[in-house]
Design a protein around this motif. Sequence first.
Motif, PDB file in Angstrom:
ATOM      1  N   SER B  71      -8.258   3.875  -9.720  1.00 55.47           N
ATOM      2  CA  SER B  71      -8.823   3.202 -10.891  1.00 55.47           C
ATOM      3  C   SER B  71      -9.105   1.724 -10.641  1.00 55.47           C
ATOM      4  O   SER B  71      -9.970   1.139 -11.290  1.00 55.47           O
ATOM      5  CB  SER B  71      -7.916   3.377 -12.117  1.00 55.47           C
ATOM      6  N   VAL B  72      -8.397   1.113  -9.706  1.00 55.38           N
ATOM      7  CA  VAL B  72      -8.664  -0.289  -9.366  1.00 55.38           C
ATOM      8  C   VAL B  72     -10.133  -0.439  -8.959  1.00 55.38           C
ATOM      9  O   VAL B  72     -10.798  -1.413  -9.307  1.00 55.38           O
ATOM     10  CB  VAL B  72      -7.730  -0.759  -8.225  1.00 55.38           C
ATOM     11  N   THR B  74     -12.605   2.293  -9.454  1.00 58.65           N
ATOM     12  CA  THR B  74     -13.572   3.007 -10.302  1.00 58.65           C
ATOM     13  C   THR B  74     -13.639   2.449 -11.718  1.00 58.65           C
ATOM     14  O   THR B  74     -14.696   2.456 -12.330  1.00 58.65           O
ATOM     15  CB  THR B  74     -13.203   4.503 -10.405  1.00 58.65           C
ATOM     16  N   LEU B  75     -12.514   1.995 -12.277  1.00 60.02           N
ATOM     17  CA  LEU B  75     -12.521   1.509 -13.651  1.00 60.02           C
ATOM     18  C   LEU B  75     -12.533  -0.013 -13.724  1.00 60.02           C
ATOM     19  O   LEU B  75     -13.205  -0.593 -14.569  1.00 60.02           O
ATOM     20  CB  LEU B  75     -11.299   2.044 -14.412  1.00 60.02           C
ATOM     21  N   TYR B  76     -11.762  -0.660 -12.836  1.00 60.45           N
ATOM     22  CA  TYR B  76     -11.667  -2.120 -12.910  1.00 60.45           C
ATOM     23  C   TYR B  76     -12.702  -2.811 -12.018  1.00 60.45           C
ATOM     24  O   TYR B  76     -12.842  -4.025 -12.060  1.00 60.45           O
ATOM     25  CB  TYR B  76     -10.248  -2.579 -12.549  1.00 60.45           C
TER      26      TYR B  76
END
Lengths: 342, 342
Positions: B71-72, B74-76
Amino acid sequence: MLEEIAQQPAALERTINEERGKVARLGEHIKARNIDLIVLVARGSSDNAALFGRYLLEIVTGIPVALAAPSVHTLYGARLRLERALVVGVSQSGEGEDINRVLEDARASGACTIGITNEPASTMTGIVDETLLMHGGRERSVAATKTFTGQLLHFYMLAEALKADGAASLNYEAIPEYAARAMELRPLIEGLVERYVFMENCVVVGRGLVYANAFEMALKLMETCYVVAERFSSADFMHGPLAIVERHFPIFIFAPPGVTLGGVRELLARLKELRADTLTFTADAEAARLSTRAVMMPGEIGETLSVIPYIIPAQLFAALLADAKGLDPDAPRSLAKVTRTL
Amino acid sequence: MLEEIAQQPAALERTINEERGKVARLGEHIKARNIDLIVLVARGSSDNAALFGRYLLEIVTGIPVALAAPSVHTLYGARLRLERALVVGVSQSGEGEDINRVLEDARASGACTIGITNEPASTMTGIVDETLLMHGGRERSVAATKTFTGQLLHFYMLAEALKADGAASLNYEAIPEYAARAMELRPLIEGLVERYVFMENCVVVGRGLVYANAFEMALKLMETCYVVAERFSSADFMHGPLAIVERHFPIFIFAPPGVTLGGVRELLARLKELRADTLTFTADAEAARLSTRAVMMPGEIGETLSVIPYIIPAQLFAALLADAKGLDPDAPRSLAKVTRTL
C-alpha cells in the motif's frame, strides 16, 4: 492502565516540548550521512509502534524501511551490511537483550543508531549514538499504552526531521489535542464493552498507517482480556483468513479518512453480507452505516494524524472490557513487564 | 489439496532440474550489480514464503532484506529509493495487481527485479527482468501447497546463487527426498486429526527459518478448517500473547534441530506448566517429551533444510482435519483462487 491511558495527552505534549529540538538536529545529521535504508528493531507493543514507523517513514522520506528479525543476529550470528543504514531500536525499558544485541552489531558495522525508550539510564542508551526519550513518566501497567503512543509520536517527529526539504509539514503538534478529544469517548466505550464480555475470539483489521493499530488492539485484547485476537490488513484478510468469518463473528476495524477508506468500505460491505459483527472506529458515515456498531471519531482528524487518537478508544476498550470481565488489566496472568529473549 | 500435497517431492525435483542453471547465472549477474538491499513483495501464502526468504537471504548473504508493504506504493504513491535494490515479487498466479504495481515502480526506479511464479505467461513475467518458474503444474486447490514449497525452494536456490564465494553450499538437492520422507507421515496424521475436530482456535509457533511455517500452517487452518489460528515466533509469543493460554489451549509448534531449539524447549516447558495442549513437529526427544503430542520427523534433516519437509505434515494436518470436519478444503467458503486488491 486506565490512569496511564488518561495521561497520554499531557505526556505527548511534554514529549513534543522536550524532544522536538533534538530530533530536528538529529535529522540534519542523518540527512548529511546519505542513508539509503532504515532498519527498525523492536518486540511486542514497541514492534507495533515500529510497524507504524515503517509506513510513515517510507511514505514521508522515500527511504526503504525494514523491520529487523532479531534472531538473524542473535541466534544465526549473521553480520548484515548496514554501513549506509539508520538503525532504530524501540524498547520501553531499554533492556530488551535481543534488541540491544542488534543495535550493538549495527553500530559495529558502521550504521547510525538511535534508541527510542522511556528509560534514560537503560542499557540501550549506552549503546546507541542518540536517544529519543518519552516524557510521560514510568509506565507501571504491564499493558503498554502511554509508551506506545509516545513511540508513535517519536516516529512522527523523526519523519518530519527526515522529510525532503520543502515537503509539507506533518503538523504533529495537533496530536495531543486530538488525543484529548479521543479521551472524551470513554463513557461511550464503557457502555459498549458489555456487549463483548463473552467474546472468545475476534479479528482486528487496519491498513496502511493504522495497520499498526490492528496489531496493538489485538495485543491489548490478548494481554488484558484473554481474547484470541487475530490481526490483518484489510488486503491480507481477503487472502484466505476471510474464510473463518461466520455469522456473528466479531471484527474490529480502523477506518480513518484517506486512501485506505475505499477498500475498508468494500470489506465492510462483504462482512455485512457474511453477517459478521463489526465494530468500526471511523469518522465516515458510510463506514458506520455498514457496521454493526461504530465509534464515531472527531471529523477534523485527517489520515496522517489519525493513528494516535484512533488507538485511544481501542486502549479504553481493552481496559474497560477486562474490567467488565472481572480481570485485572494491570497484572495479566503469565506475564512480566520486561521479557527476556535472545 | 491432498493430491497436490503428494505431488510436491516430484514437483520440487523438476523445478531444481529446470531452474538451477538459470538461477546460478542470475546470481552472477546480481552480484556484479553491487546490491545492498533485497525487497520481497507478496501476499497470502506467497508472503509466507517471502517471510522465509527474508531469514534465509539475510543469514546466507548478509544483505538486509525488507518485506514490502504494497500500500505504500499503490495507495500512498510513495517513490522509494531502490536503485541499489533487488526486488523479488512472489505470486502463484503472477496476477496480483498490487504486487505487479510495486514491481513496475521498482523497475522504473532502477531496481533489479525478479518474479517467482507458476505462470510463464502472466502479467508479472512481462514486468520483471527475470522470471523464476515453478514446474509442478497448475495448482487447482484454493489452498496453496505445491506452489508454496516451490517458492521456498526458489529462495534456497537464490540464496545459494547469491552467497559469498567460498561459503558452504546449502545442498538443497536433498529437499525432494526429505519431502518424500515427510509424505510417509500421512497415516500418522490421519489418526491424529480426530483429536482436533472440535478445536475452535489455536496458536501456531515457529522461530527463525521455520517462522514462516507458523504463518503458513495458521493460514491453511483458517482457510480450510475455519479455525481461528494465531501465529507467533516463540520470542514474540512471550511478549503478551502468552496470556491467552489456559489449560487445554491448543498450540502447534515447529521445533527442528538447530539454534532455535533451546528457546522452543523453554517455551514447551512453560506451556506444560500452564497445561496447554501442544502438538510439536520435531526430531528432538526432549521437545517431544515436553509436548502433549508429537510428530516425529526424520532425524537426518538439519535446520537449514527443515522448512519444506516440516511444512508437509502441517499441510496434511489441515487437509485431513478439514476432511474429518466434513469440509471441502479445495473450495473454502468466501474465497477465490486469485484475490484482487490494490
